[in-house]
Design an enzyme around this catalytic site. Structure first.
Site, PDB file in Angstrom:
ATOM      1  N   HIS A 185     -44.035 -10.538 -63.859  1.00 37.40           N
ATOM      2  CA  HIS A 185     -43.929  -9.300 -63.215  1.00 37.40           C
ATOM      3  C   HIS A 185     -43.378  -8.212 -64.045  1.00 37.40           C
ATOM      4  CE1 HIS A 185     -43.316  -7.553 -59.150  1.00 37.40           C
ATOM      5  NE2 HIS A 185     -43.745  -6.729 -59.859  1.00 37.40           N
ATOM      6  N   HIS A 222     -50.576  -9.617 -53.005  1.00 38.03           N
ATOM      7  CA  HIS A 222     -50.156  -8.785 -54.022  1.00 38.03           C
ATOM      8  C   HIS A 222     -49.173  -9.707 -54.935  1.00 38.03           C
ATOM      9  CE1 HIS A 222     -46.982  -5.402 -55.533  1.00 38.03           C
ATOM     10  NE2 HIS A 222     -48.446  -5.475 -56.128  1.00 38.03           N
TER      11      HIS A 222
END
Ligand SMILES: *[C@@H]1O[C@H](CO)[C@@H](O)[C@H](O)[C@H]1NC(C)=O
Ligand SMILES: *[C@@H]1O[C@H](CO)[C@@H](O)[C@H](O)[C@H]1NC(C)=O
Ligand SMILES: *[C@@H]1O[C@H](CO)[C@@H](O)[C@H](O)[C@H]1NC(C)=O
Ligand SMILES: *[C@@H]1O[C@H](CO)[C@@H](O)[C@H](O)[C@H]1NC(C)=O
Ligand SMILES: *[C@@H]1O[C@H](CO)[C@@H](O)[C@H](O)[C@H]1NC(C)=O
Length: 364
Positions: free
Chosen positions: A97, A53
């Site tokens: 992110h 992930h």
């Protein structure tokens, strides 16, 4: 050799035999696929792989990271799905992110260059990319990067999509054809524009993400297809809430990644098999090396093969308190807004981290 001429059938048999040998030599059928001969004849959708992930979000002491080791180490250790979030930063695709201010893992091109090098050195492995196309970029914005890096030639392009889990080619045939890279885009895929950027949600359904309850149910969260026949992915990473935002619960990572026990990866797989009568194809995890290879053991158990790495996998990096690290450790670079606790920068870093974090981390 003279005796051959006395037996008319022998030369014929021999020539058929040598033709078969030549054909076998030319076709070079893969005998080991993703590390196991047993997997070569299995459909891609029928083999369970472990995914990292936010595979590019690497670092320590930073709330915005999900991995300790970079993509090359991830692949060396057995990760076969690389999930990433792609952002349009003034025209360049960067792996960030939530926002590139919060964490910038470098350009997609640099990242894919590492993937290409690894695949060139490991020709019997099928690798999967899962791109979260957060800025809804058209697939034609991605294809020049795949071409530049040379991954377009390694990419599998389905003739039709979606495919049922059982409708995918075998790992052996993907390897034999040299099309060992499978890439999914979570939105904006268009096979007529770029034939190897495949739509995720018509082919894959997912369980909930940003889960904070270690019970990890196995409900269907996101899909655009027929969940009875699609492949599926479990989001098996545990978050905890910090300043109102979900961040990885690193303290529980080795339990979360475990083979069995409450909250473990193995336990969620059992829940999913009970509810859906078949195991997930993709197991997406944070800090994959916590558990000492347990995540790969879970996948091996599902696949019915043994997990026996030829060399030990990476070990978890300790989180240090009172020191900071904003370099990301992967050459990708972190723009410095990570949550750090270096005494001299404490207040400024906290301010930046807090202001960016608030309302920002809700997207995975
Ligand atoms: C693959 O198929 C076998 C045989 O039907 C089944 O036992 C196994 O659970 C399947 N694995 C996956 C990931 O679908
Ligand atoms: C990407 O960003 C650039 C600069 O900010 C912008 O001009 C361009 O339109 C964006 N591309 C897309 C497809 O949104
Ligand atoms: C999917 O999961 C997210 C996050 O866990 C949640 O906010 C959302 O409501 C879920 N959607 C469905 C349809 O279950
Ligand atoms: C998890 O890691 C901690 C700290 O290293 C250790 O004490 C604990 O035994 C580990 N738990 C499991 C289930 O591996
Ligand atoms: C910071 O990252 C560098 C590069 O990966 C590493 O050598 C160093 O040990 C790290 N420092 C801390 C305090 O984690």
């Amino acid at each position: 050799m003279l005796w051959i001429s006395k037996h008319p059938f022998v030369p014929l048999t021999l020539s058929l035999f040598s033709a078969a040998l030549i054909r076998a030599a030319l076709v070079q059928r893969a005998s080991v696929c993703n590390g196991h001969s047993e997997l070569c004849d299995r459909s891609y959708g029928n083999v369970t792989i472990v995914g990292a992930h936010d595979s590019y979000a690497v670092g320590t002491n930073n709330l915005a990271v999900n991995q300790d080791y970079d993509v090359t180490q991830q692949l060396n250790d057995g990760i076969r799905m690389l999930q990433m979030q792609a952002h349009n930063q003034t025209g360049t695709i960067q792996l960030c992110h939530t926002s590139c201010v919060l964490y910038n893992g470098g350009t997609l091109e640099d990242y894919l260059t590492k993937v290409k090098s690894w695949m060139d050195a490991n020709t019997n492995d099928v690798v999967t990319l899962l791109i979260v196309n957060i800025d809804n970029l058209p697939p034609t914005q991605y294809s020049p990067i795949f071409q530049k890096v040379g991954l377009d030639k390694l990419s599998f392009a389905p003739t039709t999509s979606p495919l049922a889990a059982s409708g995918w080619p075998t790992l052996g045939s993907l390897i034999d054809a040299g099309t060992r890279l499978i890439t999914f885009l979570d939105n904006a895929a268009d096979l007529s524009a770029v034939p190897y950027l495949i739509d995720e949600f018509t082919n894959i359904w997912e369980t909930p993400f940003d889960v904070t309850d270690p019970a990890f149910d196995c409900s269907i969260n996101r899909t655009k297809g027929d969940t009875s026949s699609q492949m599926y992915l479990i989001n098996h990473f545990l978050d905890t809430i910090v300043f109102g935002n979900p961040v990885p619960d690193v303290a529980k990572a080795n339990v979360t990644n475990g083979v069995d026990g409450p909250g473990s990866l193995g336990a969620q797989v059992s829940t999913c098999v009970a509810h859906h009568s078949r195991p997930p194809t993709f197991l997406l995890v944070d800090f994959y090396e916590f558990g000492g290879g347990s995540v790969f053991q879970v996948a091996a158990n599902i696949n019915g093969v043994s997990y026996s790495p030829t060399s030990p996998i990476a070990t978890p990096k300790p989180t240090t308190s009172g020191s900071s690290n904003t370099t990301g450790g992967n050459g990708g670079g972190n723009t410095g807004a990570g949550f750090v606790a270096s005494p001299s920068h404490c207040v400024a870093s906290l301010f930046v981290a807090l202001s960016v974090l608030v309302g920002a981390l809700s997207v995975v």
